[in-house]
Write an enzyme that holds these catalytic residues in place. Structure first.
Site, mmCIF file in Angstrom:
data_model
loop_
_atom_site.group_PDB
_atom_site.id
_atom_site.type_symbol
_atom_site.label_atom_id
_atom_site.label_comp_id
_atom_site.label_asym_id
_atom_site.label_seq_id
_atom_site.Cartn_x
_atom_site.Cartn_y
_atom_site.Cartn_z
ATOM 1 N N ASP A 155 0.843 -1.201 0.000
ATOM 2 C CA ASP A 155 0.000 0.000 0.000
ATOM 3 C C ASP A 155 0.879 1.251 0.000
ATOM 4 O OD1 ASP A 155 -2.256 1.851 0.925
ATOM 5 O OD2 ASP A 155 -3.280 -0.080 0.995
ATOM 6 N N HIS A 213 -3.572 6.020 3.820
ATOM 7 C CA HIS A 213 -4.368 4.890 3.325
ATOM 8 C C HIS A 213 -3.870 3.557 3.892
ATOM 9 C CE1 HIS A 213 -5.748 2.000 0.193
ATOM 10 N NE2 HIS A 213 -6.792 2.802 0.094
ATOM 11 N N SER A 393 -11.209 -0.540 -0.597
ATOM 12 C CA SER A 393 -9.925 -0.586 0.111
ATOM 13 C C SER A 393 -10.094 -0.959 1.568
ATOM 14 C CB SER A 393 -9.233 0.781 0.055
ATOM 15 O OG SER A 393 -8.657 1.009 -1.185
#
Ligand SMILES: [Ca+2]
Ligand SMILES: [Ca+2]
Ligand SMILES: [Ca+2]
Length: 451
Positions: A155, A213, A393
């Site tokens: 990620d 994220h 996600s």
């Protein structure tokens, strides 16, 4: 006495209901924010109906088996005042998830060492209140917590010094960070000083998150405090930039690193629909996922969030990579809302998207998970930032955490056994039959009992 008068009211209502009073139950997901209510746990659906009738409000059954009811048109305060009188369980009212807002990105050029694990904080005792997705997949009724399993988070990096993540970072004691680093590859794995994963985007040993994220994703899978697998380990692999972008070649390298450095499960909350299957970079990713398969590694990938317009697309028609790579160890994940309906943004595909999991929705907000700190580098242990995010996600690491729990139940469980359990034990939903292979929403308790 008030208590007695209420009891009689209840009895009177019972009569009314049995005489055909119009029911106040409503069906289907809300269409506007005002149709979102307060979630409560009732002793029975009949109680919920009595209560709703008495208050003149509507209700929606979210989960009949677990008696989770949503009351629409009443404030939380009013419901809390009312529930004890009705002998319902008032302590299980959920807020709309708390805390949201800004988080600050750190400069990608700065290398923050992993400075050691904080004292472990066990899963929140009222996890269902702030992390309703855990309740939705029945994670809280399974005692196994993912011990011994490594989840690689490929990620934007991971803020590995977060107090609720640091005890679960998979570290390589042969190589060291910070003042203990020596610039050498002490374990000969090809990466110098890779104590806490690797940063393939910047090419360094510090895969600290400069976006937010990856940190959020890592927490959903395996934060000590609210992760689905709160005792699994996280291997940070940074392949995306501070703006969340990257290329397939870098991602392919990250997959190989994860396989070679102990991952049992790979989480990829990333993807795109622009690439051609025949391109050399997609081919490289396919080869690496085949290697993962040979090494018994399950790959969990996000189905995607609808492309540029944000409206979910069909992956059967427009493939998203890596989610659409048709290998037996690939598990592609769509996102549902709190009512088990596919979210507007989620991609779907009756033959190419395998399972659906909670990923947050526009009505109730995103899932709450670990965030970047508002300090730099080494923050105090009471700096425990959280933020809401929504998307496939977020649904993906929920599933990766579930896979870790299924793996830790029996470490010999193969990727295919785990994958089949997640698909086959999903709670069937009529509106998901043609949208995901599983035809429903993943459920940890059922998967755990079935494997
Ligand atoms: Ca090394
Ligand atoms: Ca070293
Ligand atoms: Ca770095």
């Amino acid at each position: 006495m008030k208590g007695n008068s209420y009891l009689s009211t209840l009895l009177a209502l019972l009569t009314l209901v049995s005489c055909g009073k119009p029911v106040s139950e409503i069906f289907g997901a809300p269409k506007t924010k005002s149709q979102v209510g307060i979630i409560a746990s009732c002793t029975s659906k009949a109680d919920a109906q009595l209560l709703a009738d008495d208050l003149g409000v509507q209700y929606r059954v979210i989960n009949e088996k677990r008696k989770i009811i949503e009351f629409i048109g009443i404030s939380e305060k009013a419901l809390k005042e009312y529930l004890p009188k009705a002998k319902l369980k008032a302590n299980e009212i959920f807020d709309d998830v708390l805390i949201s807002g800004d988080f600050k990105a750190q400069a990608s050029s700065t290398n923050y060492p992993f400075y050691g694990a904080h004292q472990r904080q066990e899963r929140s005792s009222n996890a269902e209140r702030y992390y309703p997705h855990l309740e939705q997949i029945e994670a809280l009724s399974v005692n196994e917590q993912g011990e011994g399993v490594v989840i690689a988070v490929i990620d934007t990096g991971v803020y590995y010094n977060h107090p609720h993540l640091s005890p679960n970072i998979k570290v390589n004691n042969a190589d060291r960070h910070g003042t203990s680093s020596d610039g050498r590859d002490n374990d000969g794995n090809g990466y110098a000083d890779d104590y806490a994963g690797w940063d393939f985007y910047n090419g360094d040993a510090y895969p600290i998150d400069d976006n937010g994220h990856g940190t959020h994703v890592a927490g959903l899978a395996a934060s000590t405090y609210m992760g689905v697998a709160p005792r699994a380990k996280i291997l940070p692999v940074k392949v995306l930039s501070a703006s969340g972008r990257g290329d397939l070649g870098t991602i392919a390298a990250g997959i190989m690193y994860a396989i070679d450095n102990g991952a049992h499960i790979i989480n990829m909350s990333l993807g795109g629909s622009g690439a051609s299957r025949t391109s050399s970079e997609v081919q490289q990713i396919i080869r690496n996922i085949q290697v993962a398969k040979d090494r018994n590694v399950l790959v969990v990938s996000a189905a995607g969030n609808g492309g540029s317009d944000g409206i979910g697309d069909c992956n059967d028609i427009t493939p998203v990579y890596p989610a659409n790579i048709e290998e037996a160890n690939m598990l592609s994940v769509a996102s549902v809302d709190r009512w088990n309906n596919l979210t507007d943004y989620s991609n779907f595909g009756g033959s190419t998207v395998h399972v659906a999991a909670p990923g947050g929705d526009y009505f109730t907000g995103g899932l709450l998970s670990t965030a970047l700190p508002d300090c730099n580098g080494t923050c105090s242990s009471n700096n425990v930032p959280y933020v809401q995010m929504m998307g496939t996600s977020m649904a993906t690491p929920v599933v990766a955490g579930m896979a870790a729990v299924l793996k830790s139940k029996q470490m010999s469980n193969s990727y295919s056994k785990i994958r089949n359990a997640l698909i086959n034990s999903s709670v069937q939903e009529s509106n998901l039959q043609d949208l995901v292979v599983a035809g429903g929403v993943v459920n940890l308790k059922q998967a755990f009992d079935s494997i």
